[in-house]
Design an enzyme around this catalytic site. Structure first.
Site, mmCIF file in Angstrom:
data_model
loop_
_atom_site.group_PDB
_atom_site.id
_atom_site.type_symbol
_atom_site.label_atom_id
_atom_site.label_comp_id
_atom_site.label_asym_id
_atom_site.label_seq_id
_atom_site.Cartn_x
_atom_site.Cartn_y
_atom_site.Cartn_z
ATOM 1 N N CYS A 1 0.822 -1.230 0.000
ATOM 2 C CA CYS A 1 0.000 0.000 0.000
ATOM 3 C C CYS A 1 0.846 1.266 0.000
ATOM 4 O O CYS A 1 0.398 2.320 -0.447
ATOM 5 C CB CYS A 1 -0.927 0.014 1.211
ATOM 6 S SG CYS A 1 -1.965 -1.429 1.288
ATOM 7 N N HIS B 1 -3.879 7.120 1.144
ATOM 8 C CA HIS B 1 -4.062 5.808 0.535
ATOM 9 C C HIS B 1 -5.467 5.339 0.873
ATOM 10 O O HIS B 1 -5.901 5.428 2.027
ATOM 11 C CB HIS B 1 -3.005 4.829 1.077
ATOM 12 C CG HIS B 1 -3.406 3.393 0.884
ATOM 13 N ND1 HIS B 1 -3.766 2.886 -0.340
ATOM 14 C CD2 HIS B 1 -3.539 2.370 1.773
ATOM 15 C CE1 HIS B 1 -4.090 1.614 -0.204
ATOM 16 N NE2 HIS B 1 -3.962 1.272 1.067
ATOM 17 N N ASN C 1 -10.014 -0.690 -2.383
ATOM 18 C CA ASN C 1 -8.602 -0.461 -2.046
ATOM 19 C C ASN C 1 -7.747 -1.044 -3.174
ATOM 20 O O ASN C 1 -7.724 -2.261 -3.364
ATOM 21 C CB ASN C 1 -8.316 -1.142 -0.701
ATOM 22 C CG ASN C 1 -6.877 -1.012 -0.238
ATOM 23 O OD1 ASN C 1 -5.988 -0.720 -1.032
ATOM 24 N ND2 ASN C 1 -6.646 -1.261 1.039
#
Ligand code: UT7
Length: 335
Positions: free
Chosen positions: A114, A262, A292
């Site tokens: 991530c 993020h 995501n």
């Protein structure tokens, strides 16, 4: 000392939309549970055979180059961040070099999940600061959908992730108005297995072992996440690393024109927004539409915010990420 700036941005997501109701046909979940816990309404899943992590990255990169002041032949380095590469090796960086037919420039693969795009951007910035390169193509791309456990067993992970890619051309800056000011990167490997995909890997399990065992309960080749543990660390680290970046530059949260967190979970982004007393205009979220997308989430959101006119040249833009590793980081820039 030179500085760098974002010269062009692009993103690409597959057309195939998968709603929460679609997921509930494959596993015991519900639109209500997913929206309430994550904010996600739908995500994009690549159709098998149509897109790969590399092909999505290439599509995003073409847009970013087109929108920049340089052409592909001016690109002198490629950095590709992903946790879902087409091949175990080589990584997608060289596949982009091949597909875009960019000379024989160097290609580097970043494996920071991530935080991958923040790490990649930081590396690009350092190469430009040192004078080694002038124009670097930085890509974050993920094809999660083919590797998720789409049964009830995997629901706490699988409902969160989506596919897509974002890219930036990072170039040497000739203006104080437009430059990356700093990046701050961190890791805490003691929590490596709290958000991980263990196999295939040379350390523990190799594909031949998995196939030989033929164990339907073997989940070592599925992503695992200790959700609440990750959540608790994420909210702390996001806040810390944003503060670290701002204070390094003598700035405060009021100076932020746009925060691109993020897109891990809308609840995490909302927590940070509230903690920093930021208005809705100062934070851009799109996890509702894309889920995501790990290393792709920041460049997709950054591109979208720019396309929507929410970011203009000279604005103070903050990027922040946290994820598997654990790794986390921030980039502070005058866009
Ligand atoms: O991008 C990398 C960084 N990642 C993150 O930052 C993610 C951080 N963590 C999270 O976002 C949240 O922890 C999740 C969204 C993953 C999970 O939410 P949660 O509120 O922590 O739920 P939980 O895992 O504690 O599960 C609560 C309940 C459990 O049932 P019981 O034991 O209470 O009966 C789960 O089995 O919800 C159940 N559950 C589900 N129910 C319906 C778990 N997943 C689902 C699902 N649908 N998809």
């Amino acid at each position: 000392m030179y500085t760098s700036f974002i010269n062009g941005l692009g993103h690409y997501v597959p057309e195939n939309r998968v709603t929460n109701d679609d997921l509930s046909q494959w596993m015991e979940t519900s639109d209500e549970w997913i929206r309430e816990r994550t904010g996600i309404e739908e995500r994009r899943f690549a159709v098998k055979g149509e897109d790969t992590t590399t092909s999505m990255g290439v599509k995003a990169a073409k847009v970013a180059i087109e929108r920049s002041t340089v052409s592909k032949d001016d690109i002198d380095f490629i950095i590709f961040a992903t946790l879902s590469p087409d091949y175990y090796f080589p990584g997608p960086g060289v596949l982009v070099q091949r597909d875009l037919e960019i000379g024989t420039v160097g290609a580097l693969d970043v494996r920071n999940q991530c935080s991958g795009f923040v790490y990649a951007l930081s590396v690009a910035d350092q190469f430009i600061r040192s004078g080694m390169y002038k124009n670097i193509l930085v890509i974050g791309s993920e094809l999660h959908s083919h590797g998720l456990d789409m049964t009830t067993r995997g629901r706490s992970v699988s409902v969160i992730f989506g596919d897509g890619a974002g890219a930036a051309v990072v170039s040497r800056s000739d203006s104080d108005q437009s430059q990356i000011l700093s990046s701050h990167l961190h890791s805490e490997g003691q929590h490596a297995e709290e958000l991980a995909l263990i196999a295939p890997g040379m350390g523990k399990r190799w594909v031949s072992d998995i196939l030989a065992d033929n164990d339907p309960n073997d989940v070592s080749y599925m992503p695992y996440m200790n959700g609440q543990f990750v959540f608790k660390h994420a909210v702390v680290r996001f806040a810390e690393v944003i503060h670290e970046g701002l204070s390094h530059n003598g700035l405060s949260t009021e100076d932020i024109d746009m925060l691109i967190p993020h897109q891990a979970n809308l609840r995490i982004a909302q927590f940070i927004q509230k903690k920093f007393k930021l208005s809705d205009d100062q934070v851009h979220n799109n996890i509702m539409k894309y889920g995501n997308t790990t290393a792709a989430s920041i460049p997709i959101a950054l591109t979208e915010a720019w396309e929507l006119g929410k970011i203009k040249r000279g604005d103070l833009v903050v990027l922040a990420a946290f994820g598997s590793g654990f790794t986390w980081g921030s980039v502070i820039m005058r866009f």
